[in-house]
Motif scaffolding. Sequence first.
Motif, mmCIF file in Angstrom:
data_model
loop_
_atom_site.group_PDB
_atom_site.id
_atom_site.type_symbol
_atom_site.label_atom_id
_atom_site.label_comp_id
_atom_site.label_asym_id
_atom_site.label_seq_id
_atom_site.Cartn_x
_atom_site.Cartn_y
_atom_site.Cartn_z
ATOM 1 N N PHE A 1 12.412 -18.427 -3.749
ATOM 2 C CA PHE A 1 12.078 -19.563 -2.890
ATOM 3 C C PHE A 1 11.317 -20.687 -3.587
ATOM 4 O O PHE A 1 11.259 -21.796 -3.067
ATOM 5 C CB PHE A 1 11.328 -19.090 -1.631
ATOM 6 C CG PHE A 1 9.943 -18.553 -1.887
ATOM 7 C CD1 PHE A 1 8.823 -19.366 -1.772
ATOM 8 C CD2 PHE A 1 9.758 -17.213 -2.221
ATOM 9 C CE1 PHE A 1 7.548 -18.862 -2.000
ATOM 10 C CE2 PHE A 1 8.494 -16.693 -2.452
ATOM 11 C CZ PHE A 1 7.376 -17.525 -2.345
ATOM 12 N N ARG A 56 2.724 -6.982 -7.488
ATOM 13 C CA ARG A 56 2.706 -8.432 -7.755
ATOM 14 C C ARG A 56 1.329 -8.827 -8.265
ATOM 15 O O ARG A 56 0.344 -8.758 -7.509
ATOM 16 C CB ARG A 56 3.016 -9.186 -6.466
ATOM 17 C CG ARG A 56 3.049 -10.713 -6.597
ATOM 18 C CD ARG A 56 3.243 -11.380 -5.229
ATOM 19 N NE ARG A 56 4.432 -10.926 -4.552
ATOM 20 C CZ ARG A 56 4.683 -11.136 -3.240
ATOM 21 N NH1 ARG A 56 3.814 -11.808 -2.489
ATOM 22 N NH2 ARG A 56 5.785 -10.669 -2.686
ATOM 23 N N GLY A 65 2.117 -16.551 8.159
ATOM 24 C CA GLY A 65 2.174 -15.115 7.823
ATOM 25 C C GLY A 65 3.260 -14.719 6.843
ATOM 26 O O GLY A 65 3.416 -13.531 6.535
ATOM 27 N N TYR A 66 4.025 -15.688 6.324
ATOM 28 C CA TYR A 66 5.118 -15.335 5.406
ATOM 29 C C TYR A 66 4.635 -15.179 3.965
ATOM 30 O O TYR A 66 5.337 -14.590 3.133
ATOM 31 C CB TYR A 66 6.231 -16.385 5.473
ATOM 32 C CG TYR A 66 6.871 -16.453 6.830
ATOM 33 C CD1 TYR A 66 7.685 -15.413 7.283
ATOM 34 C CD2 TYR A 66 6.632 -17.529 7.682
ATOM 35 C CE1 TYR A 66 8.259 -15.449 8.539
ATOM 36 C CE2 TYR A 66 7.206 -17.580 8.944
ATOM 37 C CZ TYR A 66 8.021 -16.538 9.372
ATOM 38 O OH TYR A 66 8.577 -16.570 10.621
ATOM 39 N N ASN A 75 0.778 -14.561 1.610
ATOM 40 C CA ASN A 75 -0.582 -14.074 1.780
ATOM 41 C C ASN A 75 -1.401 -14.408 0.534
ATOM 42 O O ASN A 75 -0.944 -14.142 -0.579
ATOM 43 C CB ASN A 75 -0.508 -12.549 1.969
ATOM 44 C CG ASN A 75 -1.620 -12.044 2.823
ATOM 45 O OD1 ASN A 75 -2.696 -12.632 2.850
ATOM 46 N ND2 ASN A 75 -1.374 -10.938 3.506
ATOM 47 N N THR A 132 -0.664 -7.769 -0.086
ATOM 48 C CA THR A 132 -0.632 -6.301 -0.185
ATOM 49 C C THR A 132 0.112 -5.876 -1.457
ATOM 50 O O THR A 132 -0.179 -4.821 -2.015
ATOM 51 C CB THR A 132 0.062 -5.680 1.037
ATOM 52 O OG1 THR A 132 1.383 -6.213 1.139
ATOM 53 C CG2 THR A 132 -0.687 -5.960 2.318
ATOM 54 N N HIS A 133 1.046 -6.711 -1.914
ATOM 55 C CA HIS A 133 1.788 -6.367 -3.144
ATOM 56 C C HIS A 133 0.846 -6.174 -4.336
ATOM 57 O O HIS A 133 1.116 -5.355 -5.221
ATOM 58 C CB HIS A 133 2.789 -7.464 -3.497
ATOM 59 C CG HIS A 133 4.028 -7.467 -2.662
ATOM 60 N ND1 HIS A 133 5.124 -6.693 -2.944
ATOM 61 C CD2 HIS A 133 4.341 -8.164 -1.545
ATOM 62 C CE1 HIS A 133 6.071 -6.913 -2.040
ATOM 63 N NE2 HIS A 133 5.619 -7.810 -1.175
ATOM 64 N N ASP A 171 9.352 -5.028 -1.584
ATOM 65 C CA ASP A 171 10.354 -5.839 -0.881
ATOM 66 C C ASP A 171 11.700 -5.288 -1.321
ATOM 67 O O ASP A 171 11.985 -5.233 -2.530
ATOM 68 C CB ASP A 171 10.264 -7.306 -1.301
ATOM 69 C CG ASP A 171 9.022 -8.014 -0.782
ATOM 70 O OD1 ASP A 171 8.392 -7.517 0.163
ATOM 71 O OD2 ASP A 171 8.703 -9.080 -1.341
ATOM 72 N N PHE A 186 17.044 -12.340 1.682
ATOM 73 C CA PHE A 186 15.678 -11.952 1.302
ATOM 74 C C PHE A 186 14.819 -13.213 1.230
ATOM 75 O O PHE A 186 15.252 -14.252 0.735
ATOM 76 C CB PHE A 186 15.712 -11.250 -0.056
ATOM 77 C CG PHE A 186 14.367 -11.138 -0.720
ATOM 78 C CD1 PHE A 186 13.334 -10.447 -0.112
ATOM 79 C CD2 PHE A 186 14.123 -11.752 -1.941
ATOM 80 C CE1 PHE A 186 12.085 -10.352 -0.716
ATOM 81 C CE2 PHE A 186 12.890 -11.662 -2.562
ATOM 82 C CZ PHE A 186 11.867 -10.962 -1.944
ATOM 83 N N ASP A 187 13.588 -13.120 1.735
ATOM 84 C CA ASP A 187 12.629 -14.234 1.715
ATOM 85 C C ASP A 187 13.080 -15.416 2.557
ATOM 86 O O ASP A 187 12.730 -16.565 2.258
ATOM 87 C CB ASP A 187 12.289 -14.688 0.291
ATOM 88 C CG ASP A 187 11.107 -13.906 -0.305
ATOM 89 O OD1 ASP A 187 10.480 -13.098 0.423
ATOM 90 O OD2 ASP A 187 10.809 -14.098 -1.496
ATOM 91 N N PHE A 197 6.715 -4.482 8.110
ATOM 92 C CA PHE A 197 5.953 -5.695 8.408
ATOM 93 C C PHE A 197 6.768 -6.532 9.399
ATOM 94 O O PHE A 197 7.929 -6.862 9.123
ATOM 95 C CB PHE A 197 5.716 -6.460 7.097
ATOM 96 C CG PHE A 197 5.061 -7.798 7.251
ATOM 97 C CD1 PHE A 197 3.916 -7.953 8.026
ATOM 98 C CD2 PHE A 197 5.574 -8.913 6.606
ATOM 99 C CE1 PHE A 197 3.300 -9.192 8.153
ATOM 100 C CE2 PHE A 197 4.966 -10.156 6.717
ATOM 101 C CZ PHE A 197 3.830 -10.290 7.497
ATOM 102 N N HIS A 205 9.909 -5.956 3.810
ATOM 103 C CA HIS A 205 8.562 -5.722 3.254
ATOM 104 C C HIS A 205 7.931 -4.459 3.854
ATOM 105 O O HIS A 205 7.802 -4.336 5.072
ATOM 106 C CB HIS A 205 7.725 -6.971 3.582
ATOM 107 C CG HIS A 205 6.295 -6.943 3.159
ATOM 108 N ND1 HIS A 205 5.802 -7.704 2.113
ATOM 109 C CD2 HIS A 205 5.232 -6.283 3.659
ATOM 110 C CE1 HIS A 205 4.505 -7.513 1.993
ATOM 111 N NE2 HIS A 205 4.131 -6.643 2.927
HETATM 112 C C1 LIG Z 1 6.842 -13.645 -0.313
HETATM 113 C C2 LIG Z 1 7.281 -12.432 0.466
HETATM 114 N N1 LIG Z 1 8.264 -11.727 -0.266
HETATM 115 C C3 LIG Z 1 6.089 -11.544 0.779
HETATM 116 O O1 LIG Z 1 5.918 -10.529 0.143
HETATM 117 N N2 LIG Z 1 5.260 -11.950 1.760
HETATM 118 C C4 LIG Z 1 4.062 -11.215 2.086
HETATM 119 C C5 LIG Z 1 3.485 -11.624 3.407
HETATM 120 C C6 LIG Z 1 3.018 -11.379 1.020
HETATM 121 O O2 LIG Z 1 2.961 -12.448 0.394
HETATM 122 O O3 LIG Z 1 2.216 -10.457 0.861
#
Ligand SMILES: C[C@@H](N)C(=O)N[C@H](C)C(=O)O
Length: 204
Positions: A29, A73, A110-111, A113, A117-118, A125, A143-144, A180, A186
Amino acid sequence: MTAPSPFVDLAELIPDLQLDLRYYGSDNFIGAPVDGYETHRAWLTEPAAQALARAQRQLRRFDLSLKLFDAYRPQRAVDHFIRWCDTPCDPALKALYYPSLDKRDLFGEGYLNRRSTHSRGSTVDLTIASTDAGTELDMGTRFDFFGPESWLDCDSISPQARANRLLLQKVMTAEGFIPFHHEWWHFTLRDEPFPDTCFDIPIA
Ligand SMILES: C[C@@H](N)C(=O)N[C@H](C)C(=O)O
Ligand SMILES: [Zn+2]
């Protein structure tokens, strides 16, 4: 290459897991590789990796496979998303990923953060794909895709896509992951080992 503690390299633990790590390349994205993804590898904490291995084992029986878009992440990747929100909008990416939202609202809605959590290492994902060609099951959105069509209770997608989402939920929740509401792809491990830690080790 073995992952640094406390992570497990998913390709080593689950050799047939399909990897399409979108933030390593530009097919995402923001339209560019994301900071912290320096190699096409995916890491999770040990219990999350083991739970994912069990989910993959379930799907294998039906000639299906998990296809992973993202796992651990680094915080610097999240910081990249935060900076991206303040850059000019690319209309082509907006049309594909967030057609009804201003990019600056993705965090508030909320999409995205700021403390994802990643980054705690126990969130994924992912989708489901065929084992032969890797063809993804229809989940109703890409996705996304950031909009209500991606919500778990969305009923404007096809019956087949709803059934496919239910299969993904069932397989993942059976192995201890929590879905989620806003994003069908997610999932976070319920008993994650580092609920209060955001790691920033680059994936290298
Ligand atoms: C960006 C998307 N793939 C994602 O993981 N969103 C959640 C809310 C996050 O950013 O933790
Ligand atoms: Zn996610």
